[in-house]
Design a protein around this motif. Structure first.
Motif, PDB file in Angstrom:
ATOM      1  N   GLU A   1      12.174  -0.177   1.579  1.00 58.04           N
ATOM      2  CA  GLU A   1      12.349  -1.311   0.655  1.00 58.04           C
ATOM      3  C   GLU A   1      13.415  -2.274   1.170  1.00 58.04           C
ATOM      4  O   GLU A   1      13.292  -3.484   1.009  1.00 58.04           O
ATOM      5  CB  GLU A   1      12.676  -0.820  -0.749  1.00 58.04           C
ATOM      6  CG  GLU A   1      11.549  -0.047  -1.410  1.00 58.04           C
ATOM      7  CD  GLU A   1      10.232  -0.798  -1.490  1.00 58.04           C
ATOM      8  OE1 GLU A   1      10.243  -2.049  -1.601  1.00 58.04           O
ATOM      9  OE2 GLU A   1       9.172  -0.147  -1.439  1.00 58.04           O
ATOM     10  N   ARG A   2      14.445  -1.745   1.799  1.00 62.74           N
ATOM     11  CA  ARG A   2      15.460  -2.617   2.403  1.00 62.74           C
ATOM     12  C   ARG A   2      14.839  -3.460   3.520  1.00 62.74           C
ATOM     13  O   ARG A   2      15.118  -4.643   3.649  1.00 62.74           O
ATOM     14  CB  ARG A   2      16.623  -1.783   2.943  1.00 62.74           C
ATOM     15  CG  ARG A   2      17.661  -2.620   3.660  1.00 62.74           C
ATOM     16  CD  ARG A   2      18.716  -1.739   4.314  1.00 62.74           C
ATOM     17  NE  ARG A   2      19.420  -2.455   5.343  1.00 62.74           N
ATOM     18  CZ  ARG A   2      20.723  -2.656   5.358  1.00 62.74           C
ATOM     19  NH1 ARG A   2      21.476  -2.205   4.387  1.00 62.74           N
ATOM     20  NH2 ARG A   2      21.292  -3.299   6.358  1.00 62.74           N
ATOM     21  N   ALA A   3      13.976  -2.845   4.304  1.00 61.99           N
ATOM     22  CA  ALA A   3      13.305  -3.582   5.383  1.00 61.99           C
ATOM     23  C   ALA A   3      12.400  -4.671   4.818  1.00 61.99           C
ATOM     24  O   ALA A   3      12.304  -5.764   5.392  1.00 61.99           O
ATOM     25  CB  ALA A   3      12.509  -2.609   6.258  1.00 61.99           C
ATOM     26  N   VAL A   4      11.744  -4.416   3.696  1.00 61.88           N
ATOM     27  CA  VAL A   4      10.913  -5.431   3.042  1.00 61.88           C
ATOM     28  C   VAL A   4      11.772  -6.634   2.661  1.00 61.88           C
ATOM     29  O   VAL A   4      11.368  -7.783   2.841  1.00 61.88           O
ATOM     30  CB  VAL A   4      10.177  -4.844   1.812  1.00 61.88           C
ATOM     31  CG1 VAL A   4       9.577  -5.944   0.942  1.00 61.88           C
ATOM     32  CG2 VAL A   4       9.092  -3.860   2.256  1.00 61.88           C
TER      33      VAL A   4
ATOM     34  N   ALA B   1       2.090  -6.978   4.631  1.00 60.18           N
ATOM     35  CA  ALA B   1       0.955  -7.875   4.419  1.00 60.18           C
ATOM     36  C   ALA B   1       0.227  -7.547   3.117  1.00 60.18           C
ATOM     37  O   ALA B   1      -0.334  -8.438   2.481  1.00 60.18           O
ATOM     38  CB  ALA B   1      -0.004  -7.802   5.603  1.00 60.18           C
ATOM     39  N   GLY B   2       0.266  -6.286   2.710  1.00 62.73           N
ATOM     40  CA  GLY B   2      -0.365  -5.894   1.455  1.00 62.73           C
ATOM     41  C   GLY B   2       0.506  -6.127   0.240  1.00 62.73           C
ATOM     42  O   GLY B   2       0.018  -6.558  -0.804  1.00 62.73           O
ATOM     43  N   VAL B   3       1.801  -5.854   0.366  1.00 64.10           N
ATOM     44  CA  VAL B   3       2.682  -6.006  -0.804  1.00 64.10           C
ATOM     45  C   VAL B   3       3.080  -7.456  -1.036  1.00 64.10           C
ATOM     46  O   VAL B   3       3.532  -7.805  -2.123  1.00 64.10           O
ATOM     47  CB  VAL B   3       3.938  -5.102  -0.722  1.00 64.10           C
ATOM     48  CG1 VAL B   3       3.549  -3.635  -0.687  1.00 64.10           C
ATOM     49  CG2 VAL B   3       4.828  -5.450   0.445  1.00 64.10           C
TER      50      VAL B   3
ATOM     51  N   LEU C   1       1.465   7.019   2.949  1.00 66.16           N
ATOM     52  CA  LEU C   1       1.784   6.339   1.700  1.00 66.16           C
ATOM     53  C   LEU C   1       2.143   4.872   1.954  1.00 66.16           C
ATOM     54  O   LEU C   1       1.660   3.972   1.266  1.00 66.16           O
ATOM     55  CB  LEU C   1       2.944   7.053   0.993  1.00 66.16           C
ATOM     56  CG  LEU C   1       3.449   6.402  -0.292  1.00 66.16           C
ATOM     57  CD1 LEU C   1       2.439   6.593  -1.409  1.00 66.16           C
ATOM     58  CD2 LEU C   1       4.793   7.000  -0.676  1.00 66.16           C
ATOM     59  N   LEU C   2       2.969   4.627   2.957  1.00 68.30           N
ATOM     60  CA  LEU C   2       3.378   3.252   3.259  1.00 68.30           C
ATOM     61  C   LEU C   2       2.232   2.444   3.859  1.00 68.30           C
ATOM     62  O   LEU C   2       2.061   1.270   3.528  1.00 68.30           O
ATOM     63  CB  LEU C   2       4.598   3.254   4.180  1.00 68.30           C
ATOM     64  CG  LEU C   2       5.878   3.811   3.558  1.00 68.30           C
ATOM     65  CD1 LEU C   2       7.011   3.808   4.578  1.00 68.30           C
ATOM     66  CD2 LEU C   2       6.271   3.038   2.302  1.00 68.30           C
ATOM     67  N   PHE C   3       1.452   3.051   4.733  1.00 68.25           N
ATOM     68  CA  PHE C   3       0.308   2.329   5.297  1.00 68.25           C
ATOM     69  C   PHE C   3      -0.682   1.929   4.210  1.00 68.25           C
ATOM     70  O   PHE C   3      -1.279   0.854   4.272  1.00 68.25           O
ATOM     71  CB  PHE C   3      -0.404   3.154   6.371  1.00 68.25           C
ATOM     72  CG  PHE C   3       0.207   3.029   7.734  1.00 68.25           C
ATOM     73  CD1 PHE C   3       0.298   1.796   8.360  1.00 68.25           C
ATOM     74  CD2 PHE C   3       0.664   4.143   8.413  1.00 68.25           C
ATOM     75  CE1 PHE C   3       0.840   1.659   9.631  1.00 68.25           C
ATOM     76  CE2 PHE C   3       1.208   4.035   9.686  1.00 68.25           C
ATOM     77  CZ  PHE C   3       1.300   2.793  10.292  1.00 68.25           C
ATOM     78  N   GLU C   4      -0.858   2.775   3.197  1.00 68.38           N
ATOM     79  CA  GLU C   4      -1.781   2.452   2.114  1.00 68.38           C
ATOM     80  C   GLU C   4      -1.380   1.179   1.379  1.00 68.38           C
ATOM     81  O   GLU C   4      -2.233   0.501   0.811  1.00 68.38           O
ATOM     82  CB  GLU C   4      -1.873   3.614   1.130  1.00 68.38           C
ATOM     83  CG  GLU C   4      -2.727   4.753   1.621  1.00 68.38           C
ATOM     84  CD  GLU C   4      -2.798   5.897   0.632  1.00 68.38           C
ATOM     85  OE1 GLU C   4      -2.074   5.889  -0.387  1.00 68.38           O
ATOM     86  OE2 GLU C   4      -3.594   6.819   0.886  1.00 68.38           O
ATOM     87  N   ARG C   5      -0.110   0.837   1.396  1.00 65.70           N
ATOM     88  CA  ARG C   5       0.339  -0.384   0.729  1.00 65.70           C
ATOM     89  C   ARG C   5      -0.277  -1.627   1.354  1.00 65.70           C
ATOM     90  O   ARG C   5      -0.361  -2.665   0.727  1.00 65.70           O
ATOM     91  CB  ARG C   5       1.867  -0.487   0.770  1.00 65.70           C
ATOM     92  CG  ARG C   5       2.558   0.567  -0.067  1.00 65.70           C
ATOM     93  CD  ARG C   5       4.035   0.309  -0.101  1.00 65.70           C
ATOM     94  NE  ARG C   5       4.735   1.336  -0.851  1.00 65.70           N
ATOM     95  CZ  ARG C   5       6.021   1.283  -1.143  1.00 65.70           C
ATOM     96  NH1 ARG C   5       6.753   0.241  -0.761  1.00 65.70           N
ATOM     97  NH2 ARG C   5       6.600   2.254  -1.816  1.00 65.70           N
ATOM     98  N   GLY C   6      -0.705  -1.521   2.595  1.00 66.49           N
ATOM     99  CA  GLY C   6      -1.324  -2.660   3.263  1.00 66.49           C
ATOM    100  C   GLY C   6      -2.823  -2.754   3.068  1.00 66.49           C
ATOM    101  O   GLY C   6      -3.447  -3.707   3.520  1.00 66.49           O
TER     102      GLY C   6
END
Length: 194
Positions: free
Chosen positions: A50-53, A90-92, A121-126
């Motif tokens: 989340e910090r990286a986002v 790109a997804g979020v 889990l993180l890849f699914e966000r895209g």
């Protein structure tokens, strides 16, 4: 690497997230409290993501202020943590990018048992993007086994994501070998422009 894209008419920006490069700020993407490296604890790893986002949000704000940028043709890409971040971001944050390229992406390496949970889990966000992505992985990567990378891609696709997965005869430094990915990237970028 930048030359490969610039030679094809793409402007290239290599931002550094806080604590990377020469940013002069503390790095805080999910480190263990004892200073031993990345934490394998899921909640700490996800907080680091989340910090990286937030850091990519700052880059996007900068890009929006530039008049020399074609805001309708932005492509995000990254290597390792940057690769998974590119796909997930790109997804979020929809409607910013028209493409995403992942070079050997993953948030936690195989030294953390929780990588089997965190990375997919993180890849699914895209998976919610309206465009296909390009996944380029070295089949001898020291952090992410190729089987794990393919499984991440399969989970991404099951969640609705579209893309192409390419395995190359290389390790984690794949980005430095355009001869191994240039054709696939060139075709991907041509398709985005059509």
């Amino acid at each position: 690497m930048a030359s490969h894209f610039a030679d094809r008419g793409w402007m290239v920006l290599f931002p550094q997230r806080r604590g990377r490069g020469k940013s002069g700020v503390a790095y805080g993407e999910g480190l263990a409290s004892d200073g031993s490296g990345y934490s394998c604890k899921v909640e700490i790893a996800l907080a680091g993501f989340e910090r990286a986002v937030e850091d990519v949000d700052a880059v996007v704000r900068h890009l929006r202020g530039r008049m020399d940028v074609d805001h309708g043709k932005l492509v995000i890409g990254g290597v390792s943590r940057g690769g998974i971040l590119a796909i997930a971001y790109a997804g979020v944050r929809p409607n910013i990018f028209c493409g995403a390229i992942n070079f050997n992406g993953g948030w936690l390496g195989r030294g953390c048992p929780s990588h089997e949970f965190v990375n997919p889990l993180l890849f699914e966000r895209g998976a919610t993007t309206e465009f296909p992505s390009l996944w380029l992985h070295g089949n001898s990567d020291q952090y992410y086994r190729i089987e794990h990378c393919r499984a991440n891609f399969d989970r991404f696709r099951l969640a609705g994501g579209r893309g192409t997965f390419v395995a190359a005869p290389m390790g984690h430094a794949l980005m430095f070998k355009p001869a191994l990915w240039g054709e696939q990237v060139d075709q991907y970028l041509r398709d985005l422009r059509d």
